[in-house]
Design an enzyme around this catalytic site. Sequence first.
Site, PDB file in Angstrom:
ATOM      1  N   CYS A 120       0.856  -1.180   0.000  1.00 44.14           N
ATOM      2  CA  CYS A 120       0.000   0.000   0.000  1.00 44.14           C
ATOM      3  C   CYS A 120       0.895   1.233   0.000  1.00 44.14           C
ATOM      4  CB  CYS A 120      -0.927  -0.007   1.215  1.00 44.14           C
ATOM      5  SG  CYS A 120      -2.310   1.156   1.011  1.00 44.14           S
ATOM      6  N   CYS A 122      -0.181   4.276   1.732  1.00 45.02           N
ATOM      7  CA  CYS A 122      -0.591   5.265   2.734  1.00 45.02           C
ATOM      8  C   CYS A 122       0.462   5.569   3.798  1.00 45.02           C
ATOM      9  CB  CYS A 122      -1.912   4.866   3.386  1.00 45.02           C
ATOM     10  SG  CYS A 122      -1.863   3.306   4.261  1.00 45.02           S
ATOM     11  N   CYS A 130      -3.962   6.226   0.091  1.00 43.61           N
ATOM     12  CA  CYS A 130      -3.413   4.957  -0.395  1.00 43.61           C
ATOM     13  C   CYS A 130      -3.016   5.008  -1.875  1.00 43.61           C
ATOM     14  CB  CYS A 130      -4.406   3.819  -0.157  1.00 43.61           C
ATOM     15  SG  CYS A 130      -4.865   3.650   1.580  1.00 43.61           S
ATOM     16  N   LYS A 195     -12.267  -4.884   1.630  1.00 47.40           N
ATOM     17  CA  LYS A 195     -11.756  -4.049   2.710  1.00 47.40           C
ATOM     18  C   LYS A 195     -12.722  -2.888   2.902  1.00 47.40           C
ATOM     19  CE  LYS A 195      -7.700  -1.395   4.083  1.00 47.40           C
ATOM     20  NZ  LYS A 195      -6.329  -1.030   3.730  1.00 47.40           N
ATOM     21  N   ARG A 217     -11.178   7.544   3.651  1.00 48.80           N
ATOM     22  CA  ARG A 217     -10.921   6.559   2.611  1.00 48.80           C
ATOM     23  C   ARG A 217     -12.201   6.003   1.964  1.00 48.80           C
ATOM     24  NH1 ARG A 217      -5.715   6.555   3.874  1.00 48.80           N
ATOM     25  NH2 ARG A 217      -4.810   5.532   5.698  1.00 48.80           N
ATOM     26  N   GLU A 233     -16.298  -7.552  -5.698  1.00 48.02           N
ATOM     27  CA  GLU A 233     -14.882  -7.280  -5.435  1.00 48.02           C
ATOM     28  C   GLU A 233     -14.043  -8.566  -5.455  1.00 48.02           C
ATOM     29  OE1 GLU A 233     -12.940  -4.806  -5.191  1.00 48.02           O
ATOM     30  OE2 GLU A 233     -14.102  -3.015  -4.730  1.00 48.02           O
ATOM     31  N   LYS A 248     -11.787  -7.903   5.538  1.00 45.29           N
ATOM     32  CA  LYS A 248     -11.235  -7.056   6.598  1.00 45.29           C
ATOM     33  C   LYS A 248     -12.168  -5.897   6.874  1.00 45.29           C
ATOM     34  CE  LYS A 248      -7.454  -3.939   7.217  1.00 45.29           C
ATOM     35  NZ  LYS A 248      -6.525  -3.094   6.545  1.00 45.29           N
ATOM     36  N   SER A 274      -6.734  -3.775  14.109  1.00 41.17           N
ATOM     37  CA  SER A 274      -6.252  -3.077  15.301  1.00 41.17           C
ATOM     38  C   SER A 274      -7.367  -2.723  16.290  1.00 41.17           C
ATOM     39  CB  SER A 274      -5.503  -1.818  14.883  1.00 41.17           C
ATOM     40  OG  SER A 274      -6.330  -0.973  14.098  1.00 41.17           O
TER      41      SER A 274
HETATM   42  C1  PBG Z   1      -3.038   0.012   4.648  1.00 37.06           C
HETATM   43  C2  PBG Z   1      -3.657  -0.818   5.709  1.00 37.06           C
HETATM   44  C3  PBG Z   1      -4.479  -0.445   6.786  1.00 37.06           C
HETATM   45  C4  PBG Z   1      -4.679  -1.588   7.548  1.00 37.06           C
HETATM   46  C5  PBG Z   1      -4.001  -2.626   6.926  1.00 37.06           C
HETATM   47  N1  PBG Z   1      -3.392  -2.133   5.782  1.00 37.06           N
HETATM   48  C6  PBG Z   1      -5.003   0.882   7.197  1.00 37.06           C
HETATM   49  C7  PBG Z   1      -6.057   1.572   6.433  1.00 37.06           C
HETATM   50  O1  PBG Z   1      -6.554   1.107   5.406  1.00 37.06           O
HETATM   51  O2  PBG Z   1      -6.373   2.675   6.866  1.00 37.06           O
HETATM   52  C8  PBG Z   1      -5.451  -1.686   8.837  1.00 37.06           C
HETATM   53  C9  PBG Z   1      -5.037  -2.777   9.749  1.00 37.06           C
HETATM   54  C10 PBG Z   1      -5.522  -2.645  11.153  1.00 37.06           C
HETATM   55  O3  PBG Z   1      -6.343  -1.792  11.505  1.00 37.06           O
HETATM   56  O4  PBG Z   1      -5.060  -3.460  11.969  1.00 37.06           O
HETATM   57  N2  PBG Z   1      -3.910   0.606   3.769  1.00 37.06           N
END
Ligand code: PBG
Length: 324
Positions: A120, A122, A130, A195, A217, A233, A248, A274
């Site tokens: 990615c 970002c 991103c 995602k 985003r 997707e 995700k 997270s």
């Molecule tokens: C990169 C990415 C993100 C996460 C994984 N790859 C952040 C986002 O899209 O803002 C999030 C992972 C997490 O929250 O543990 N784009």
Amino acid sequence: MSYMIHRPRRLRKTAAIRSLVRETRLAPENFVLPLFVCPGTGVRREISSMPGVFNLSIDELTTDVAAAQDIGVRSIILFGLPETKDEIASGAYAEDGIVQRAIRAVRQSSPEMIIMADTCLCEYTSHGHCGVVRDGEVINDDSLELLARTALSQAAAGADLVAPSAMMDGQVEAIRTLLDAEGFENTAIMSYAVKYASGFYGPFREAAQSAPEFGDRRAYQMDPPNAREAMRETELDYSEGADILMVKPATVYLDVLKMVRERFDIPCAAYHVSGEYALIKAAAQKGWIDEERVMLETLTSIKRAGADIILTYYAREAIRALKK
Ligand code: PBG
């Protein structure tokens, strides 16, 4: 009315019987441990919203990877915090970029470890989006070339899998095409196919210092209420050559994960992100829940819904708990 009572409780009587009829089992090889690598030496900085998760310099990273391997972790996914950021995310595809160096170091110090790289931009763009930004908009097709270059540099450094997570249309095809052209036809793609634009990524953005400077985003990540769109997707990423499809976040999208599992025969992954981790940690720190129990129940639900692979900050603790 039946003349006898059906008694499902017979099979719940003892721990041994419950184990005999258990349908879903977590195993160490299901887990992927996400790790955040940063510049410097001797750096081990805890993320305030993710207790137990650190920004690690490469020397500390190799120590932690070796320790994780001793516990039973078989795969890691790397995220990078570059020295500097710019408009075109140069650090994402630099040959000596932070993740590229980290991949080489781990390859050397823990040769058996499966190394995945998050693909990615970002973490590497000054604006935190991103992809490439023009007039306040993330430009899809200009971003594809940079994402493909990023994946190529990660593969060249020795990543076993690249994991595109930018949610740009056509990113899997762009990456597959460049990897194949450059002789990396055996590097697999784990696509963040589904995602969602989720509030659960909050703590990650502290860990990766990747919060967007303006806007959000929602113009590229998926709208949370949509499940049928997730089929579109995944269909696209599957046809573009994804080897593994990911959903995700995980727990609030188990319905979507189940749909993906039923629709495709290639491996499915789910990212316990997270915020999902932080919720359990915070409640446990307050003494409101039994952390180990809630962690295992949560991870089991993700596997039961259909994930073969679970990306989780709890990988080490889960494996330890399973050994008990
Ligand atoms: C990169 C990415 C993100 C996460 C994984 N790859 C952040 C986002 O899209 O803002 C999030 C992972 C997490 O929250 O543990 N784009």
